[in-house]
Design an enzyme around this catalytic site. Sequence first.
Site, PDB file in Angstrom:
ATOM      1  N   ASN A   7       1.984  33.841  70.858  1.00  0.00           N
ATOM      2  CA  ASN A   7       3.213  34.626  70.854  1.00  0.00           C
ATOM      3  C   ASN A   7       4.251  33.858  71.668  1.00  0.00           C
ATOM      4  O   ASN A   7       4.189  33.841  72.889  1.00  0.00           O
ATOM      5  CB  ASN A   7       2.912  36.006  71.486  1.00  0.00           C
ATOM      6  CG  ASN A   7       4.155  36.855  71.661  1.00  0.00           C
ATOM      7  OD1 ASN A   7       5.230  36.512  71.160  1.00  0.00           O
ATOM      8  ND2 ASN A   7       4.006  37.959  72.381  1.00  0.00           N
ATOM      9  N   LYS A   9       7.314  34.431  72.046  1.00  0.00           N
ATOM     10  CA  LYS A   9       8.352  35.323  72.603  1.00  0.00           C
ATOM     11  C   LYS A   9       9.734  34.726  72.333  1.00  0.00           C
ATOM     12  O   LYS A   9       9.929  34.078  71.300  1.00  0.00           O
ATOM     13  CB  LYS A   9       8.076  35.573  74.084  1.00  0.00           C
ATOM     14  CG  LYS A   9       6.639  36.054  74.300  1.00  0.00           C
ATOM     15  CD  LYS A   9       6.375  36.633  75.656  1.00  0.00           C
ATOM     16  CE  LYS A   9       4.922  37.098  75.720  1.00  0.00           C
ATOM     17  NZ  LYS A   9       4.570  37.708  76.984  1.00  0.00           N
ATOM     18  N   HIS A  93       4.313  45.370  70.850  1.00  0.00           N
ATOM     19  CA  HIS A  93       4.035  44.602  72.074  1.00  0.00           C
ATOM     20  C   HIS A  93       4.600  45.365  73.274  1.00  0.00           C
ATOM     21  O   HIS A  93       5.633  46.038  73.159  1.00  0.00           O
ATOM     22  CB  HIS A  93       4.681  43.215  71.967  1.00  0.00           C
ATOM     23  CG  HIS A  93       4.264  42.298  73.072  1.00  0.00           C
ATOM     24  ND1 HIS A  93       4.843  42.346  74.314  1.00  0.00           N
ATOM     25  CD2 HIS A  93       3.301  41.350  73.127  1.00  0.00           C
ATOM     26  CE1 HIS A  93       4.249  41.435  75.096  1.00  0.00           C
ATOM     27  NE2 HIS A  93       3.319  40.828  74.395  1.00  0.00           N
ATOM     28  N   GLU A  95       6.301  44.452  75.666  1.00  0.00           N
ATOM     29  CA  GLU A  95       7.710  44.140  75.980  1.00  0.00           C
ATOM     30  C   GLU A  95       8.656  44.901  75.046  1.00  0.00           C
ATOM     31  O   GLU A  95       9.762  45.263  75.444  1.00  0.00           O
ATOM     32  CB  GLU A  95       7.927  42.617  75.903  1.00  0.00           C
ATOM     33  CG  GLU A  95       7.300  41.933  77.112  1.00  0.00           C
ATOM     34  CD  GLU A  95       6.794  40.519  76.865  1.00  0.00           C
ATOM     35  OE1 GLU A  95       7.182  39.896  75.868  1.00  0.00           O
ATOM     36  OE2 GLU A  95       5.976  40.048  77.695  1.00  0.00           O
ATOM     37  N   GLU A 164      -3.947  44.481  75.613  1.00  0.00           N
ATOM     38  CA  GLU A 164      -3.222  43.692  76.606  1.00  0.00           C
ATOM     39  C   GLU A 164      -2.824  44.597  77.766  1.00  0.00           C
ATOM     40  O   GLU A 164      -1.809  45.308  77.675  1.00  0.00           O
ATOM     41  CB  GLU A 164      -1.944  43.112  75.996  1.00  0.00           C
ATOM     42  CG  GLU A 164      -2.148  42.192  74.836  1.00  0.00           C
ATOM     43  CD  GLU A 164      -0.963  41.248  74.651  1.00  0.00           C
ATOM     44  OE1 GLU A 164      -1.160  40.041  74.763  1.00  0.00           O
ATOM     45  OE2 GLU A 164       0.151  41.722  74.415  1.00  0.00           O
ATOM     46  N   GLY A 170       1.674  37.666  81.565  1.00  0.00           N
ATOM     47  CA  GLY A 170       2.578  36.735  82.233  1.00  0.00           C
ATOM     48  C   GLY A 170       2.458  36.735  83.747  1.00  0.00           C
ATOM     49  O   GLY A 170       3.326  36.224  84.444  1.00  0.00           O
ATOM     50  N   SER A 204      -2.490  36.616  80.177  1.00  0.00           N
ATOM     51  CA  SER A 204      -2.800  35.426  80.977  1.00  0.00           C
ATOM     52  C   SER A 204      -4.029  34.653  80.496  1.00  0.00           C
ATOM     53  O   SER A 204      -4.748  34.070  81.298  1.00  0.00           O
ATOM     54  CB  SER A 204      -2.920  35.796  82.462  1.00  0.00           C
ATOM     55  OG  SER A 204      -1.688  36.312  82.936  1.00  0.00           O
TER      56      SER A 204
HETATM   57  P1  PGA Z   1       0.710  35.847  78.521  1.00  0.00           P
HETATM   58  O1  PGA Z   1       1.347  36.803  77.402  1.00  0.00           O
HETATM   59  O2  PGA Z   1      -0.413  35.071  77.846  1.00  0.00           O
HETATM   60  O3  PGA Z   1       1.841  34.947  78.940  1.00  0.00           O
HETATM   61  O4  PGA Z   1       0.203  36.700  79.607  1.00  0.00           O
HETATM   62  C1  PGA Z   1       0.515  37.491  76.508  1.00  0.00           C
HETATM   63  C2  PGA Z   1       1.341  38.362  75.594  1.00  0.00           C
HETATM   64  O5  PGA Z   1       2.358  38.912  76.035  1.00  0.00           O
HETATM   65  O6  PGA Z   1       1.009  38.527  74.418  1.00  0.00           O
END
Ligand code: PGA
Length: 242
Positions: A7, A9, A93, A95, A164, A170, A204
Amino acid sequence: MDLIVGNWKMNLGGRDSLQLIEGILERLKKPIPGEAVICPPATALFMAGDRVKETPLQLGCQNVFYENKGAYTGEISPEFAREAGSRYAIIGHSERRQFFSEGPEINRKIEAVLNLGMTPILCVGESLEQRDGGNAWSVVKDQLKQGLQGISTEKLSGLAIAYEPVWAIGTGKTASPEDAREMASRIIEELHHLQGLRVLYGGSVKPGNISDFMSLAEINGALVGGASLKADSFAKLIYWEK
Ligand code: PGA
């Protein structure tokens, strides 16, 4: 089959996306063990789709609207995402939930994606506060219900759910493999009627920890943000080993 999803983003424009694709493809000389999907930003989708055609990489989009066409300024049509080559769509997601207040429309988005023959990757996960309060499962269960209600079992076959935990995205912190396993097995139990369900872990994930999650029988893939932005680490994730 294992499903590793990058992803990207809102991190890469068209040129940078193409550069990253080249870097990944250079590293995919031997057959890949599962499926590998990249999800570039919408503005790069078409170019990326052209480039990955007939390569081991598959294309996904990070979000779509629930209508295919019409007066919806600024939205991403699921039909156009598919035209660009997307076979997968990340939906709901955290976000999107956090910054764009997504909730009830997630259900319609899932249905729109399924109607076009694409595979939705429905994201679910609790906040730290919810976990500490002992509510992790009830939050995830509600998100599953909200995302999937009213959609027929047949239509939902092949669905992917990405677990998640919000506090792991992140942050460099991951869920413990035991917590991830427990949540994945509850999801599987809840959705036991669905054929071909895959549960992914996200939060992560990087080359150094992917096997902690992928070696669990309940987990069939990873949704990866940060570590998917470098060709080297994404290739390592694709070729993860026990
Ligand atoms: P990350 O993001 O691997 O940077 O923690 C995962 C995601 O948001 O799908």
